[in-house]
Design an enzyme around this catalytic site. Sequence first.
Site, PDB file in Angstrom:
ATOM      1  N   HIS A 237      10.638 -58.753  15.872  1.00 14.83           N
ATOM      2  CA  HIS A 237      11.386 -58.080  14.804  1.00 14.83           C
ATOM      3  C   HIS A 237      11.592 -56.598  15.130  1.00 14.83           C
ATOM      4  CE1 HIS A 237      13.112 -57.457  10.927  1.00 14.83           C
ATOM      5  NE2 HIS A 237      12.731 -58.637  10.464  1.00 14.83           N
TER       6      HIS A 237
ATOM      7  N   GLU B 245      17.551 -60.507  15.724  1.00 14.59           N
ATOM      8  CA  GLU B 245      16.412 -61.403  15.894  1.00 14.59           C
ATOM      9  C   GLU B 245      16.888 -62.757  16.423  1.00 14.59           C
ATOM     10  OE1 GLU B 245      14.496 -61.457  11.918  1.00 14.59           O
ATOM     11  OE2 GLU B 245      15.827 -59.746  11.596  1.00 14.59           O
TER      12      GLU B 245
END
Length: 346
Positions: free
Chosen positions: A175, A309
């Site tokens: 992340h 992501e």
Amino acid sequence: MLNETPALAPDGQPYRLLTLRNNAGMVVTLMDWGATLLSARIPLSDGSVREALLGCASPECYQDQAAFLGASIGRYANRIANSRYTFDGETVTLSPSQGVNQLHGGPEGFDKRRWQIVNQNDRQVLFALSSDDGDQGFPGNLGATVQYRLTDDNRISITYRATVDKPCPVNMTNHVYFNLDGEQSDVRNHKLQILADEYLPVDEGGIPHDGLKSVAGTSFDFRSAKIIASEFLADDDQRKVKGYDHAFLLQAKGDGKKVAAHVWSADEKLQLKVYTTAPALQFYSGNFLGGTPSRGTEPYADWQGLALESEFLPDSPNHPEWPQPDCFLRPGEEYSSLTEYQFIAE
């Protein structure tokens, strides 16, 4: 290089920091807590060095943020609706972490664990983690590794692997947030290209509701590069979640040699190319970053970092009909996902 901090992590032990370097002068810093990317500093052609990642002032400050800055996410990245899914006729109930839904693997996901350092040198580090049967509601014992590797062409190469002894959905990612301007500035001034023909609309809770939708004729069409701000909040699908926070089904279809996304800094001095074997990229424009601790005296504001992501589509355990590989890992199989972030200095 490996260092331990005077400050202690929640388990009472020091944080362990690792530094990777390449022949081009790029320096990457990581820590074992959450197998987290802390920093990526890239030399520019004018002789300056630019920090490309969002981060906090010290390892212990990461305990004061909920943005998952640079962390490894698992067992299942993104959201699972109502914290449950059905597999082989049995309903599995998970630990919720965002209202009634599970986000990023649960309230005690892989981002909140100490990963073991298996081996490391100046170019790579291999972390490992064990997750017990029932962890955050997921079935089976799971063993996971993540390898970070820094190449001489300024790629941060991230490889996640996992095995299980019971069938379980597995969807691991990092992340990391980027700001290629190297400061606390608005990333909506970055230029972005995402090579995807479809995106996944979501409701106000980030849960998919109508299936995949063509990007054509929408503000989600990034097939030709454009400034993020140019169509920001231009339609209801964005306004529901205060900007972009959506998965894009990639044209590359798992081919890690094809570019999935391309980002340009506002001053055009730094670029980022993303490659991944994952079927989708979640583009998050940092809509709720406000108040997150930064490296400076002022916290981050909304839209000062963007995430790309690599993952399965959100809520995939409840949508086997979607055109992507099966998100369930079974005994005897190995989950493997490779993502590379390549920085190009102008």
